[in-house]
Design an enzyme around this catalytic site. Sequence first.
Site, short mmCIF file in Angstrom:
data_model
loop_
_atom_site.label_atom_id
_atom_site.label_comp_id
_atom_site.label_asym_id
_atom_site.label_seq_id
_atom_site.Cartn_x
_atom_site.Cartn_y
_atom_site.Cartn_z
N GLU A 298 7.97 -14.81 -10.75
CA GLU A 298 7.39 -13.51 -10.42
C GLU A 298 6.84 -12.78 -11.63
O GLU A 298 5.74 -12.25 -11.59
CB GLU A 298 8.47 -12.59 -9.82
CG GLU A 298 8.77 -12.82 -8.38
CD GLU A 298 9.81 -11.83 -7.91
OE1 GLU A 298 9.50 -11.05 -7.01
OE2 GLU A 298 10.94 -11.83 -8.45
N LYS B 72 12.73 -15.19 -10.19
CA LYS B 72 12.50 -14.12 -11.16
C LYS B 72 11.50 -14.56 -12.21
O LYS B 72 10.58 -13.84 -12.56
CB LYS B 72 13.83 -13.79 -11.82
CG LYS B 72 14.39 -12.46 -11.93
CD LYS B 72 14.48 -11.43 -10.90
CE LYS B 72 13.76 -11.52 -9.64
NZ LYS B 72 14.32 -10.82 -8.52
N TRP C 13 -2.79 -2.78 -1.61
CA TRP C 13 -2.45 -4.20 -1.75
C TRP C 13 -3.32 -4.89 -0.71
O TRP C 13 -3.09 -4.75 0.49
CB TRP C 13 -0.97 -4.44 -1.49
CG TRP C 13 -0.52 -5.83 -1.77
CD1 TRP C 13 -0.11 -6.32 -2.98
CD2 TRP C 13 -0.41 -6.92 -0.84
NE1 TRP C 13 0.24 -7.65 -2.86
CE2 TRP C 13 0.05 -8.04 -1.56
CE3 TRP C 13 -0.68 -7.07 0.52
CZ2 TRP C 13 0.27 -9.28 -0.97
CZ3 TRP C 13 -0.47 -8.30 1.11
CH2 TRP C 13 0.00 -9.39 0.37
N ARG D 91 4.01 -0.26 -4.81
CA ARG D 91 3.80 -0.76 -3.45
C ARG D 91 2.49 -1.55 -3.31
O ARG D 91 2.24 -2.18 -2.28
CB ARG D 91 3.74 0.42 -2.47
CG ARG D 91 4.99 1.25 -2.44
CD ARG D 91 4.84 2.35 -1.42
NE ARG D 91 4.67 1.83 -0.10
CZ ARG D 91 5.66 1.53 0.74
NH1 ARG D 91 6.90 1.70 0.36
NH2 ARG D 91 5.42 1.06 1.93
N ASN E 249 -1.92 2.20 5.57
CA ASN E 249 -1.01 1.15 5.08
C ASN E 249 -0.61 0.32 6.30
O ASN E 249 -0.03 0.86 7.23
CB ASN E 249 0.23 1.81 4.44
CG ASN E 249 1.36 0.84 4.22
OD1 ASN E 249 1.14 -0.35 4.05
ND2 ASN E 249 2.58 1.34 4.20
N GLY E 250 -0.97 -0.97 6.30
CA GLY E 250 -0.62 -1.82 7.44
C GLY E 250 -1.77 -2.75 7.79
O GLY E 250 -2.68 -2.96 6.97
N HIS F 128 17.66 -36.53 -6.96
CA HIS F 128 16.98 -37.05 -5.77
C HIS F 128 15.49 -36.71 -5.75
O HIS F 128 14.89 -36.65 -4.69
CB HIS F 128 17.66 -36.51 -4.50
CG HIS F 128 19.08 -36.97 -4.37
ND1 HIS F 128 19.42 -38.25 -3.98
CD2 HIS F 128 20.23 -36.33 -4.64
CE1 HIS F 128 20.74 -38.37 -3.99
NE2 HIS F 128 21.26 -37.21 -4.39
N CYS G 123 0.84 -1.19 0.00
CA CYS G 123 0.00 0.00 0.00
C CYS G 123 0.89 1.25 0.00
O CYS G 123 1.94 1.27 0.62
CB CYS G 123 -0.94 0.09 1.19
SG CYS G 123 -2.11 -1.25 1.30
N LYS H 241 6.07 -4.27 -3.97
CA LYS H 241 7.52 -4.12 -3.83
C LYS H 241 7.98 -4.24 -2.38
O LYS H 241 8.97 -4.89 -2.08
CB LYS H 241 7.91 -2.74 -4.38
CG LYS H 241 9.38 -2.45 -4.36
CD LYS H 241 10.08 -3.15 -5.47
CE LYS H 241 11.58 -2.97 -5.43
NZ LYS H 241 12.25 -4.05 -6.15
N GLU I 233 17.40 -17.75 -7.40
CA GLU I 233 16.99 -16.41 -7.80
C GLU I 233 16.44 -16.43 -9.24
O GLU I 233 15.44 -15.77 -9.54
CB GLU I 233 18.19 -15.45 -7.70
CG GLU I 233 17.97 -14.05 -8.22
CD GLU I 233 16.94 -13.23 -7.43
OE1 GLU I 233 16.47 -13.70 -6.38
OE2 GLU I 233 16.61 -12.13 -7.90
C1 F6R Z 1 11.98 -10.54 -5.56
C2 F6R Z 1 11.81 -9.50 -4.58
C3 F6R Z 1 11.45 -9.90 -3.19
C4 F6R Z 1 12.28 -9.07 -2.20
C5 F6R Z 1 11.82 -9.36 -0.76
C6 F6R Z 1 12.63 -8.60 0.25
O1 F6R Z 1 12.24 -10.03 -6.82
O2 F6R Z 1 11.94 -8.35 -4.87
O3 F6R Z 1 11.61 -11.26 -2.99
O4 F6R Z 1 13.62 -9.40 -2.36
O5 F6R Z 1 10.47 -9.00 -0.63
O6 F6R Z 1 12.55 -7.22 0.04
P1 F6R Z 1 13.57 -6.23 0.72
O7 F6R Z 1 14.91 -6.49 0.12
O8 F6R Z 1 13.05 -4.87 0.41
O9 F6R Z 1 13.55 -6.54 2.19
#
Ligand code: F6R
Length: 616
Positions: free
Chosen positions: A496, A493, A74, A27, A100-101, A512, A2, A611, A489
């Site tokens: 996502e 990616k 969100w 956000r 937000n929260g 395995h 949010c 984010k 990772e």
């Molecule tokens: C993946 C991604 C998330 C963040 C995670 C932690 O692309 O962006 O997995 O890495 O939410 O976020 P931060 O680094 O802001 O604590």
Amino acid sequence: MCGIVGYIGKQKASAIILEGLKRLEYRGYDSAGIAIQKNGRFEVAKKAGRVEGLIKSTPALKISGTSGIGHTRWATHGGVTDANAHTHLSSDGKFALIHNGIIENYAGIKKFLLTKGYTFQSETDTEVLCNLIAYHYQKEPATTEGSRFLECVRKTLRHIEGAYGIAVMCSDCPAEIVSARKGSPLILGVGDNEYMLASDVAAIISRTQNVVYLKDGEILHLTARDFSISTLEAEDVSPVIDRVTWSIEDTDLNGSAHFMEKEIFEQPAALENTMRGRFAEDGSTANFGGLNISPVDFRQIDRFHFLACGSAWHACLVAEHLIERFARVPVEVDYSSEFRYRNTPLGKNALFFVVSQSGETIDTLAAMREAKRKGYMVLAVNNVVGSTIARESAGGIYQHVGPEIGVASTKAFTSQLLVGAMLALYIGRMRDMSFSDGVEYVNALKGVPDIVRRTLEQAPHIREIAKRYAHYHDFLFLGRLSLFPVALEGALKLKEVSYIHAEGYPAAEMKHGPIALISENCPSVFLVPSGEMFTKVVSSMQEIKARKGRIIAIATEGCELPEGVADEVISIPACHEAVLPIVATIPMQLLSYYIAVELKRDVDKPRNLAKSVTVE
Ligand code: F6R
């Protein structure tokens, strides 16, 4: 999660708030809403969907009030509907509020307010907040001393359990906004005859670079002329106005199709910024100005704990590998969300690092507080200057990669890998790493921007591969040692941004269990470094090929792959072991990005994601 924005000044508030909301959409982007105050009346417009949809569909936004609040959501409590979008009004219509929260004790408060005749239009936890403010306001005698509005918000917040960043307007106080935070970020922009509040600097940077970072438990009172900050206990706070170093251009696409693309290609410069000024004069080790622990004390540490979530957690796994390999000190890596509730035995001379791009991830913040409560020093690796995690840590390392706006982390992730590699060097040089090995290591790190630039030249080739592979529904990503977290990772990616199922595994573990997935319909992306692991990884590739699996190999230049073992090869430059995870990440970022583009996904705002994850 949010985004909240508020404006009070001399300009038309709606346009400024909507612009801010667009910049905060990363956000959360389920729904958006705005409330403008004019002549003691609220004009509210809110709608499920993006900010753009709100703008198109709402004539109310043409109103000309000079104060207002806005929200991009969100969803947590209640589905994605117009009614659940913020702004929420109290049932007497006196208060308009964005949040937000999560309000954890909302159910009990709602029950109480229902008995007092208050009504609710949404399924959200937020709506109880504005009705509880209305309840206190109606009970509070009108007073000339202080602001009754402010005091009622303060009183309300004392009853609230959970996390919040809120902004409230009261129809009796046409030129005032009250805002507060606990657990969710909140900043104040101090402009020219105007003030803006927001979850994040991105929302206000087009109007001012002067910012006050509010702390948990602080309440902001804004009028058109001035502002004051106090605590929940009504103590005055002297504000510190900081100057933000980045500018509006950093938050624009500047010709790129998506922020993810822009941020992938920004990596050479971003990594240069992470390293700048951080090597010792003798060229044999790293130098960190902000650790706030003397080298002598740092030398006493015999165990490091790293806490993080998501991509940052993957970066910590690489750091674990490099620190144990080059410095021979044990490292534990935990998901922040797990660490909080596990009773991990911790050594006497342990030091914690929390790694978080945003510095606002609630799980990491809570894990950090838990480590501090246990008496440990906690340092932060963090990108967003002034974030809560940065402020609550004893010191740390800023990443300096500029704002990362694409929801999928790219430049912040490789910068975290770089910081991990620099830490391995710093700790290693305090122990057994020789001067000449240190110099070689430093020179390798200095070459990172260039080597990343060369790797990015593979983009057109990777785009062609992406076109051929975009229709598959499952992928495996496989790597060994420091490239195993990089495989994790890569899988994350792809999931996502393209919504394709993908799993990361250590290459040899594949036999395995995951090998059962292999068929011509499940391609594998193999990370194939030169060196001691080469033949081992190639054996795993042969096992996949024997089962008709297709293979995309990301292989070090000059590696002689056996004929027919890979269907596609993406070459990466040969490099130092500490640099390899960074370089190997680049093709996977590009592959995920181009597959998502091919599938016409909303690359920068993938479904269900946000984010900055500020809820548990
Ligand atoms: C993946 C991604 C998330 C963040 C995670 C932690 O692309 O962006 O997995 O890495 O939410 O976020 P931060 O680094 O802001 O604590």
